[in-house]
Design a protein around this motif. Structure first.
Motif, PDB file in Angstrom:
ATOM      1  N   UNK A 139       8.604   8.948   2.319  1.00  0.00           N
ATOM      2  CA  UNK A 139       8.321   9.195   3.735  1.00  0.00           C
ATOM      3  C   UNK A 139       8.569   7.940   4.567  1.00  0.00           C
ATOM      4  N   UNK A 140       8.033   6.831   4.091  1.00  0.00           N
ATOM      5  CA  UNK A 140       8.122   5.618   4.913  1.00  0.00           C
ATOM      6  C   UNK A 140       9.554   5.096   5.011  1.00  0.00           C
ATOM      7  N   UNK A 141      10.298   5.161   3.900  1.00  0.00           N
ATOM      8  CA  UNK A 141      11.657   4.630   3.952  1.00  0.00           C
ATOM      9  C   UNK A 141      12.582   5.542   4.756  1.00  0.00           C
ATOM     10  N   UNK A 180       3.266   1.089   7.757  1.00  0.00           N
ATOM     11  CA  UNK A 180       2.275   1.251   6.682  1.00  0.00           C
ATOM     12  C   UNK A 180       1.125   2.170   7.097  1.00  0.00           C
ATOM     13  N   UNK A 181       0.804   2.190   8.367  1.00  0.00           N
ATOM     14  CA  UNK A 181      -0.340   2.993   8.834  1.00  0.00           C
ATOM     15  C   UNK A 181      -0.060   4.489   8.772  1.00  0.00           C
ATOM     16  N   UNK A 182       1.179   4.877   8.450  1.00  0.00           N
ATOM     17  CA  UNK A 182       1.527   6.302   8.516  1.00  0.00           C
ATOM     18  C   UNK A 182       1.296   7.046   7.203  1.00  0.00           C
ATOM     19  N   UNK A 183       0.920   6.327   6.143  1.00  0.00           N
ATOM     20  CA  UNK A 183       0.636   6.988   4.863  1.00  0.00           C
ATOM     21  C   UNK A 183      -0.598   6.335   4.243  1.00  0.00           C
ATOM     22  N   UNK A 184      -1.604   7.144   3.970  1.00  0.00           N
ATOM     23  CA  UNK A 184      -2.855   6.613   3.411  1.00  0.00           C
ATOM     24  C   UNK A 184      -3.279   7.427   2.204  1.00  0.00           C
ATOM     25  N   UNK A 214       9.425   1.097  -8.760  1.00  0.00           N
ATOM     26  CA  UNK A 214      10.865   1.372  -8.694  1.00  0.00           C
ATOM     27  C   UNK A 214      11.499   0.382  -7.714  1.00  0.00           C
ATOM     28  N   UNK A 215      12.527  -0.293  -8.162  1.00  0.00           N
ATOM     29  CA  UNK A 215      13.069  -1.389  -7.344  1.00  0.00           C
ATOM     30  C   UNK A 215      13.748  -0.919  -6.064  1.00  0.00           C
ATOM     31  N   UNK A 216      14.192   0.338  -6.054  1.00  0.00           N
ATOM     32  CA  UNK A 216      14.830   0.852  -4.840  1.00  0.00           C
ATOM     33  C   UNK A 216      13.806   1.108  -3.735  1.00  0.00           C
ATOM     34  N   UNK A 217      12.576   1.297  -4.150  1.00  0.00           N
ATOM     35  CA  UNK A 217      11.506   1.549  -3.182  1.00  0.00           C
ATOM     36  C   UNK A 217      10.488   0.429  -3.356  1.00  0.00           C
ATOM     37  N   UNK A 218       9.269   0.810  -3.744  1.00  0.00           N
ATOM     38  CA  UNK A 218       8.303  -0.219  -4.122  1.00  0.00           C
ATOM     39  C   UNK A 218       7.906  -1.159  -3.014  1.00  0.00           C
ATOM     40  N   UNK A 219       7.943  -2.426  -3.317  1.00  0.00           N
ATOM     41  CA  UNK A 219       7.277  -3.457  -2.544  1.00  0.00           C
ATOM     42  C   UNK A 219       7.299  -3.275  -1.032  1.00  0.00           C
ATOM     43  N   UNK A 220       6.114  -3.095  -0.516  1.00  0.00           N
ATOM     44  CA  UNK A 220       5.965  -3.051   0.940  1.00  0.00           C
ATOM     45  C   UNK A 220       6.228  -1.704   1.566  1.00  0.00           C
ATOM     46  N   UNK A 221       6.600  -0.702   0.769  1.00  0.00           N
ATOM     47  CA  UNK A 221       6.901   0.606   1.360  1.00  0.00           C
ATOM     48  C   UNK A 221       5.887   1.680   0.992  1.00  0.00           C
ATOM     49  N   UNK A 222       4.804   1.271   0.344  1.00  0.00           N
ATOM     50  CA  UNK A 222       3.852   2.266  -0.138  1.00  0.00           C
ATOM     51  C   UNK A 222       2.829   2.675   0.909  1.00  0.00           C
ATOM     52  N   UNK A 223       1.852   3.443   0.406  1.00  0.00           N
ATOM     53  CA  UNK A 223       0.754   3.878   1.266  1.00  0.00           C
ATOM     54  C   UNK A 223      -0.329   2.811   1.290  1.00  0.00           C
ATOM     55  N   UNK A 224      -1.133   2.840   2.300  1.00  0.00           N
ATOM     56  CA  UNK A 224      -2.370   2.069   2.269  1.00  0.00           C
ATOM     57  C   UNK A 224      -3.340   2.832   1.385  1.00  0.00           C
ATOM     58  N   UNK A 225      -3.840   2.172   0.356  1.00  0.00           N
ATOM     59  CA  UNK A 225      -4.794   2.825  -0.549  1.00  0.00           C
ATOM     60  C   UNK A 225      -6.179   2.295  -0.250  1.00  0.00           C
ATOM     61  N   UNK A 226      -7.096   3.194   0.007  1.00  0.00           N
ATOM     62  CA  UNK A 226      -8.457   2.754   0.274  1.00  0.00           C
ATOM     63  C   UNK A 226      -9.360   3.317  -0.815  1.00  0.00           C
ATOM     64  N   UNK A 227     -10.157   2.449  -1.385  1.00  0.00           N
ATOM     65  CA  UNK A 227     -11.086   2.831  -2.449  1.00  0.00           C
ATOM     66  C   UNK A 227     -12.491   2.750  -1.848  1.00  0.00           C
ATOM     67  N   UNK A 228     -13.024   3.878  -1.386  1.00  0.00           N
ATOM     68  CA  UNK A 228     -14.293   3.827  -0.647  1.00  0.00           C
ATOM     69  C   UNK A 228     -15.426   3.155  -1.415  1.00  0.00           C
ATOM     70  N   UNK A 229     -15.449   3.333  -2.745  1.00  0.00           N
ATOM     71  CA  UNK A 229     -16.535   2.706  -3.519  1.00  0.00           C
ATOM     72  C   UNK A 229     -16.404   1.186  -3.496  1.00  0.00           C
ATOM     73  N   UNK A 230     -15.177   0.757  -3.548  1.00  0.00           N
ATOM     74  CA  UNK A 230     -14.907  -0.674  -3.486  1.00  0.00           C
ATOM     75  C   UNK A 230     -15.380  -1.238  -2.152  1.00  0.00           C
ATOM     76  N   UNK A 231     -15.073  -0.475  -1.125  1.00  0.00           N
ATOM     77  CA  UNK A 231     -15.449  -0.879   0.229  1.00  0.00           C
ATOM     78  C   UNK A 231     -16.976  -0.916   0.374  1.00  0.00           C
ATOM     79  N   UNK A 232     -17.619   0.117  -0.189  1.00  0.00           N
ATOM     80  CA  UNK A 232     -19.079   0.190  -0.093  1.00  0.00           C
ATOM     81  C   UNK A 232     -19.718  -0.962  -0.854  1.00  0.00           C
ATOM     82  N   UNK A 233     -19.179  -1.241  -2.054  1.00  0.00           N
ATOM     83  CA  UNK A 233     -19.736  -2.341  -2.844  1.00  0.00           C
ATOM     84  C   UNK A 233     -19.651  -3.640  -2.057  1.00  0.00           C
TER      85      UNK A 233
END
Ligand SMILES: [Zn+2]
Length: 368
Positions: free
Chosen positions: A110-112, A118-122, A138-157
């Motif tokens: 989606x992003x590429x 980055x804010x468009x995929x979570x 995958x080298x054709x995609x990968x670095x910097x093109x992914x989703x923002x991943x939020x781990x709510x438990x991590x955030x809460x901790x």
């Protein structure tokens, strides 16, 4: 058994009339919800399970195209299976390793292709082990093109650090149900700076977050709270929410497993309600709900029934998916078997990008 669903959902009430022209109006969005970690037909859509999913049956199914047989042919571990759903390829990595998918994720496509920030995929993910799901190696995609991943438990901790309310939220922080001692945290704890950056991005005061978390019953409720905040503040085109409370079944407590299913039912209805009440999402968003896979049959001597998903028997591989949104026919039941991998190519066609490495086939019934 699966045909019983058709009866429960009633006859086709809104044939092609509900088809709308995609492409007209604002750009389409999608929300994908994986319905808990492993839920069986017997406790959901089979006649004896329908009492656990009243809102799916009464509110969502009548508006949805419903696939009664979605077959997962991959590894039945939650992280690797969810990653496979997100890449459209059966990933083969060790479920209990902090790793990234081999194949490009739907977020990268989606992003590429659509040149989205980055804010468009979570992704809202249930445990530390899911930390790498947003971006492949995958080298054709990968670095910097992914989703923002939020781990709510991590955030809460992180938000609870240094406070005295830890006991109140302890039940919210359990990382996974299958191997309680395993904590594959890829990044360690969230730094104070990351915590504040995320809170700022979501327009969330840490005090409010702490106070609200103390009122919630489960990690999935926390995930929903975060997801709603993401929808209001970032309004991504693609939001992926992985519910996981159901996996408490590994503890062996059938009542807690059913409670998880009922909670997932309620949260799915709330997610759809949120979609239809937020101006950025209303009438332009397709919701996909599907379990990652099932759980073992009571009959298979190699397993322990609902408790685990170890046998790879047909019951543990067969689930369902409902799709609802603009242009998707309502109250339609599709009984042909489809594959878990079909999700990504379907998302690609509906959102307008190419899922080049995905192996599944677009689900023609929900494409106009
Ligand atoms: Zn599990």
């Amino acid at each position: 058994m699966r045909h019983a669903v058709g009866c429960a959902a009633g006859a086709r009430l809104f044939p092609a009339a509900a088809m709308a022209s995609l492409g007209a109006g604002p750009a389409p969005k999608a929300v994908v919800v994986t319905f808990g970690g492993g839920a069986r037909d017997a406790e959901t859509f089979a006649p004896e399970g329908q009492a656990n999913i009243p809102l799916l049956l009464s509110q969502l199914i009548p508006q949805a195209t419903f696939y009664t047989q979605v077959i997962n042919r991959g590894i039945l571990g939650h992280y690797v299976a969810t990653a496979s759903l997100a890449t459209g390829v059966y990933e083969r990595f060790n479920n209990f390793a902090a790793t990234q998918p081999e194949n490009p994720t739907v977020f990268e496509y989606l992003r590429r292709d659509l040149k989205r920030p980055a804010e468009d995929a979570w992704v809202v993910a249930p445990s530390n082990g899911f930390g790498g799901i947003g971006e492949s190696n995958n080298r054709l995609y990968g670095t910097g093109l992914g989703a923002r991943v939020i781990l709510p438990k991590h955030l809460l901790a992180a938000a609870m650090r240094g406070t005295t309310g830890g006991a109140m939220t302890e039940h919210m922080l359990r990382d996974n149900y299958e191997t309680p001692l395993f904590d594959p945290s890829p990044t360690g704890s969230i730094s104070e700076q990351d915590l504040h950056r995320t809170a700022e991005l979501l327009d969330l005061s840490i005090e409010d977050f702490r106070a609200h978390a103390a009122t919630l019953n489960s990690p999935d409720e926390l995930s929903f709270y975060i997801a709603r905040q993401i929808m209001r503040r970032a309004a991504p085109s693609l939001l992926w929410i992985t519910l996981h409370d159901i996996d408490i079944a590994h503890s062996g407590a059938f009542s807690l497993y059913l409670e998880g299913i009922r909670r997932s039912d309620r949260l799915c209805a709330e997610i759809w309600r949120t979609i239809q009440s937020e101006p950025e999402y209303k009438d332009r968003t397709t919701l996909y709900v599907l379990p990652d896979f099932g759980r073992d049959s009571d009959e298979d001597s190699g397993g322990n029934g609902f408790q685990h998903h170890r046998t790879g028997d047909p019951l543990s591989r067969t689930t369902w998916m409902l799709v609802l949104g603009p242009g998707v026919r309502q109250n339609v039941v599709i009984d042909r078997p489809v594959d878990s991998l079909d999700l990504v190519p379907t998302l690609a066609q509906r959102l307008g990008f190419q899922a080049r490495f995905a192996r599944g086939t677009p689900l023609t019934e929900v494409l106009s």
